[in-house]
Structure formats: structure tokens, C-alpha cells
Design a protein around this motif. Structure first.
Motif, PDB file in Angstrom:
ATOM      1  N   ARG A  23       1.049  -1.039   0.026  1.00 30.64           N
ATOM      2  CA  ARG A  23       0.168   0.098  -0.079  1.00 30.64           C
ATOM      3  C   ARG A  23       0.772   1.290   0.092  1.00 30.64           C
ATOM      4  O   ARG A  23       0.657   2.177  -0.768  1.00 30.64           O
ATOM      5  CB  ARG A  23      -1.040  -0.111   1.213  1.00 30.64           C
ATOM      6  N   ASP A  47      -4.880 -12.050   0.643  1.00 31.71           N
ATOM      7  CA  ASP A  47      -4.998 -10.639   1.122  1.00 31.71           C
ATOM      8  C   ASP A  47      -4.637  -9.696  -0.114  1.00 31.71           C
ATOM      9  O   ASP A  47      -5.109  -8.538  -0.127  1.00 31.71           O
ATOM     10  CB  ASP A  47      -3.712 -10.389   2.152  1.00 31.71           C
ATOM     11  N   ALA A  50      -7.741  -9.121  -2.125  1.00 30.35           N
ATOM     12  CA  ALA A  50      -8.912  -8.313  -1.474  1.00 30.35           C
ATOM     13  C   ALA A  50      -8.177  -6.784  -1.351  1.00 30.35           C
ATOM     14  O   ALA A  50      -8.893  -5.788  -1.363  1.00 30.35           O
ATOM     15  CB  ALA A  50      -8.729  -8.755  -0.064  1.00 30.35           C
ATOM     16  N   PHE A  51      -6.821  -6.497  -0.959  1.00 26.60           N
ATOM     17  CA  PHE A  51      -6.371  -5.377  -0.981  1.00 26.60           C
ATOM     18  C   PHE A  51      -6.422  -4.475  -2.234  1.00 26.60           C
ATOM     19  O   PHE A  51      -6.887  -3.438  -2.049  1.00 26.60           O
ATOM     20  CB  PHE A  51      -4.902  -5.422  -0.698  1.00 26.60           C
ATOM     21  N   CYS A  52      -6.375  -5.212  -3.806  1.00 29.77           N
ATOM     22  CA  CYS A  52      -6.393  -4.468  -4.755  1.00 29.77           C
ATOM     23  C   CYS A  52      -8.085  -4.155  -5.078  1.00 29.77           C
ATOM     24  O   CYS A  52      -8.155  -3.080  -5.398  1.00 29.77           O
ATOM     25  CB  CYS A  52      -5.985  -5.408  -6.099  1.00 29.77           C
ATOM     26  N   THR A  53      -8.760  -5.027  -4.813  1.00 27.11           N
ATOM     27  CA  THR A  53     -10.319  -4.716  -4.624  1.00 27.11           C
ATOM     28  C   THR A  53     -10.613  -3.216  -3.918  1.00 27.11           C
ATOM     29  O   THR A  53     -11.512  -2.521  -4.466  1.00 27.11           O
ATOM     30  CB  THR A  53     -11.060  -5.934  -4.370  1.00 27.11           C
ATOM     31  N   GLU A  54     -10.294  -3.373  -2.465  1.00 24.32           N
ATOM     32  CA  GLU A  54     -10.764  -2.368  -1.624  1.00 24.32           C
ATOM     33  C   GLU A  54      -9.861  -1.180  -1.910  1.00 24.32           C
ATOM     34  O   GLU A  54     -10.542  -0.022  -1.627  1.00 24.32           O
ATOM     35  CB  GLU A  54     -10.688  -2.740  -0.530  1.00 24.32           C
ATOM     36  N   SER A  55      -8.730  -1.132  -2.575  1.00 23.47           N
ATOM     37  CA  SER A  55      -8.026   0.013  -2.884  1.00 23.47           C
ATOM     38  C   SER A  55      -8.064   0.670  -4.292  1.00 23.47           C
ATOM     39  O   SER A  55      -7.549   1.521  -4.443  1.00 23.47           O
ATOM     40  CB  SER A  55      -6.385  -0.152  -2.578  1.00 23.47           C
ATOM     41  N   GLY A  56      -8.870  -0.139  -5.163  1.00 25.71           N
ATOM     42  CA  GLY A  56      -9.037   0.494  -6.629  1.00 25.71           C
ATOM     43  C   GLY A  56      -7.678   0.258  -7.424  1.00 25.71           C
ATOM     44  O   GLY A  56      -7.642   0.725  -8.565  1.00 25.71           O
ATOM     45  N   HIS A  57      -6.960  -0.722  -6.932  1.00 29.41           N
ATOM     46  CA  HIS A  57      -5.810  -1.249  -7.754  1.00 29.41           C
ATOM     47  C   HIS A  57      -6.104  -2.228  -8.550  1.00 29.41           C
ATOM     48  O   HIS A  57      -7.229  -2.909  -8.302  1.00 29.41           O
ATOM     49  CB  HIS A  57      -4.811  -1.532  -7.015  1.00 29.41           C
TER      50      HIS A  57
END
Length: 77
Positions: A23, A47, A50-57
Motif C-alpha cells: 500500500r 490478502d 482483497a487489498f487491490c479490490t478495496e484500494s482500487g488497484h
């Protein structure tokens, strides 16, 4: 065609450090820049997407490699 992606070595780090460090690194990049994340944490396969989805990446590619995984992430807007 995007420029060659750099590699961010996150091997040896366990949840949540790979995502936290990814991030921070992605925050310093221009939108559309691609970055390979190299991990050994088994939870990274859950992880990182999920991080990409929630952060718009955008998660471009996932590879299973010896000892872990590689994720090609494109920085979102």
C-alpha cells in the motif's frame, strides 16, 4: 503498453506486512504504474487480491512460484 514493472520483494514477511508495505509503495507511484509483489506468505493469495479490490488497484496477474507467489498490480487512480 505499460513500462516494465519493477519488483517489490516482500518475501519473508507475514500478514499483514506484505499488504501494508505494498500500500505504501503503490501510494508513491503514478496511476497506471505496474509493480510485481513477490511474497512467501501463504495468506497473500487472499490478502493481495482483497487489498487491490478495496484500494482500487488492478490485479493483472498472479503466479505461483517456488516458495510463494508473485502478483502484478497496476496502480489505480
Amino acid at each position: 503498453m505499460p513500462a516494465e514493472a519493477s519488483i517489490y520483494d516482500l518475501k519473508g514477511l507475514n500478514c499483514p506486512l506484505p499488504v501494508l508495505k505494498a500500500r505504501k509503495r503503490l501510494a508513491g507511484l503514478q496511476p497506471g504504474t505496474r509493480l510485481w509483489l513477490e511474497t512467501t506468505d501463504p495468506l497473500a493469495v487472499i490478502d493481495v487480491p482483497a487489498f487491490c479490490t478495496e484500494s482500487g488497484h488492478k490485479l493483472i496477474e498472479t503466479q505461483t512460484v517456488e516458495g510463494g507467489h508473485r502478483f502484478l498490480v497496476e496502480r489505480g487512480d
